[in-house]
Design a protein around this motif. Structure first.
Motif, PDB file in Angstrom:
ATOM      1  N   GLN A 150     -10.121  -0.647 -10.538  1.00 23.07           N
ATOM      2  CA  GLN A 150     -10.415   0.301  -9.467  1.00 23.07           C
ATOM      3  C   GLN A 150      -9.156   1.058  -9.044  1.00 23.07           C
ATOM      4  N   ASP A 151      -8.035   0.356  -9.012  1.00 24.72           N
ATOM      5  CA  ASP A 151      -6.752   0.983  -8.685  1.00 24.72           C
ATOM      6  C   ASP A 151      -6.426   2.066  -9.709  1.00 24.72           C
ATOM      7  N   LEU A 152      -6.536   1.713 -10.978  1.00 17.82           N
ATOM      8  CA  LEU A 152      -6.264   2.682 -12.047  1.00 17.82           C
ATOM      9  C   LEU A 152      -7.204   3.875 -11.957  1.00 17.82           C
ATOM     10  N   ASN A 153      -8.488   3.609 -11.801  1.00 12.61           N
ATOM     11  CA  ASN A 153      -9.465   4.696 -11.734  1.00 12.61           C
ATOM     12  C   ASN A 153      -9.173   5.640 -10.578  1.00 12.61           C
ATOM     13  N   GLN A 154      -8.777   5.076  -9.444  1.00 13.84           N
ATOM     14  CA  GLN A 154      -8.468   5.908  -8.285  1.00 13.84           C
ATOM     15  C   GLN A 154      -7.209   6.728  -8.512  1.00 13.84           C
ATOM     16  N   ARG A 155      -6.213   6.152  -9.129  1.00 13.03           N
ATOM     17  CA  ARG A 155      -4.965   6.885  -9.417  1.00 13.03           C
ATOM     18  C   ARG A 155      -5.242   8.089 -10.328  1.00 13.03           C
ATOM     19  N   ILE A 156      -6.041   7.875 -11.351  1.00 16.69           N
ATOM     20  CA  ILE A 156      -6.304   8.967 -12.285  1.00 16.69           C
ATOM     21  C   ILE A 156      -7.243   9.988 -11.656  1.00 16.69           C
ATOM     22  N   ALA A 157      -8.135   9.539 -10.791  1.00 17.79           N
ATOM     23  CA  ALA A 157      -8.991  10.481 -10.062  1.00 17.79           C
ATOM     24  C   ALA A 157      -8.137  11.386  -9.162  1.00 17.79           C
ATOM     25  N   SER A 158      -7.130  10.811  -8.545  1.00 14.66           N
ATOM     26  CA  SER A 158      -6.240  11.585  -7.669  1.00 14.66           C
ATOM     27  C   SER A 158      -5.429  12.601  -8.474  1.00 14.66           C
ATOM     28  N   ILE A 159      -4.951  12.180  -9.643  1.00 10.51           N
ATOM     29  CA  ILE A 159      -4.212  13.086 -10.523  1.00 10.51           C
ATOM     30  C   ILE A 159      -5.118  14.224 -10.974  1.00 10.51           C
ATOM     31  N   SER A 160      -6.322  13.876 -11.404  1.00 11.28           N
ATOM     32  CA  SER A 160      -7.253  14.863 -11.944  1.00 11.28           C
ATOM     33  C   SER A 160      -7.710  15.865 -10.896  1.00 11.28           C
ATOM     34  N   ALA A 161      -7.826  15.412  -9.655  1.00  8.25           N
ATOM     35  CA  ALA A 161      -8.283  16.293  -8.572  1.00  8.25           C
ATOM     36  C   ALA A 161      -7.304  17.441  -8.329  1.00  8.25           C
ATOM     37  N   LYS A 162      -6.047  17.241  -8.733  1.00  9.79           N
ATOM     38  CA  LYS A 162      -5.015  18.248  -8.501  1.00  9.79           C
ATOM     39  C   LYS A 162      -4.799  19.167  -9.702  1.00  9.79           C
ATOM     40  N   LYS A 163      -5.514  18.898 -10.800  1.00 14.31           N
ATOM     41  CA  LYS A 163      -5.299  19.667 -12.011  1.00 14.31           C
ATOM     42  C   LYS A 163      -6.564  20.418 -12.419  1.00 14.31           C
ATOM     43  N   LYS A 164      -6.411  21.677 -12.732  1.00 11.52           N
ATOM     44  CA  LYS A 164      -7.541  22.483 -13.174  1.00 11.52           C
ATOM     45  C   LYS A 164      -8.047  21.979 -14.526  1.00 11.52           C
TER      46      LYS A 164
END
Length: 215
Positions: A150-164
């Motif tokens: 869940q930690d990993l998934n949230q980290r990558i979700a946060s990264i992805s939210a900032k990238k087009k």
């Protein structure tokens, strides 16, 4: 004889360098017969993709092809990036990595950093390609890793939210009942890999995403 010996030694060195080399070479031989067209949807990742037996049927009409290999990690996907991503010049890249990475002792922070490297290389070498992270899914064999997943998934979700052009498919929560318990009948005997019922859920998540974002 010396030339033969040298060839054998060099070949052994290549295969010893990465345990998935034989699988990659097999894909390359397949490509030499029929190379996927540019602009398709590439699925690259570990055994959740590799063992997806109904992939062709489940992705019918999606213009997609599968390059899952072994029990790979993001490090492995980066190692073979030129040969298994750049070569195809896909329009979309669906990545399923992270689960084995955590099981191998890597931290969510380290894996997220590797994801950013993958993203950066994709932007430079396959301009315009969209990147979809298929989040780490749970399993009975790795229930103790739930918090890290869940930690990993949230980290990558946060990264992805900032990238087009970056997206995340939730492949974690669909395998739990409303009471929070993990489904028991969606795995094969090893309690890690999915059975047909599990893949029906897995495929539905992919299909719903493509219907909404990538038709």
């Amino acid at each position: 004889m010396n030339k033969i010996l040298l060839f054998l030694l060099l070949s052994f060195g290549v295969f010893a360098q990465n345990r998935f080399e034989r699988e990659i070479v097999a894909y390359e031989k397949q490509d030499s017969v029929a190379l996927p067209a540019k602009g398709m949807k590439l699925f690259i990742g570990s055994s959740s993709f590799r063992l997806w037996k109904s992939f062709d049927a489940d992705t019918k009409g999606m213009n997609a092809f599968n390059r899952g290999f072994g029990g790979s990690t993001l490090k492995d996907a980066l190692y073979y990036f030129d040969r298994m991503v750049v070569k195809y010049q896909p329009s979309w890249v669906f990545v399923y990595e992270g689960d084995n990475d955590l099981a191998g002792g890597q931290s969510p922070e380290e894996i997220a950093a590797q994801f950013e490297e993958f993203s950066s290389r994709l932007a430079k070498q396959v301009p315009g390609a969209k990147l979809v992270f298929v989040s780490a899914r749970p399993s009975l064999a790795r229930e103790t890793m739930k918090a890290k997943q869940q930690d990993l998934n949230q980290r990558i979700a946060s990264i992805s939210a900032k990238k087009k052009g970056h997206f995340v498919i939730d492949m974690h929560s669909p395998f739990y009942y409303a009471d929070g318990s993990l489904m028991q009948d969606i795995f094969v005997a090893d309690k890690l890999h999915l059975n047909e019922k599990g893949y029906a859920i897995f495929a539905k998540q992919i299909q719903n995403f493509v219907e909404k974002h990538a038709k």
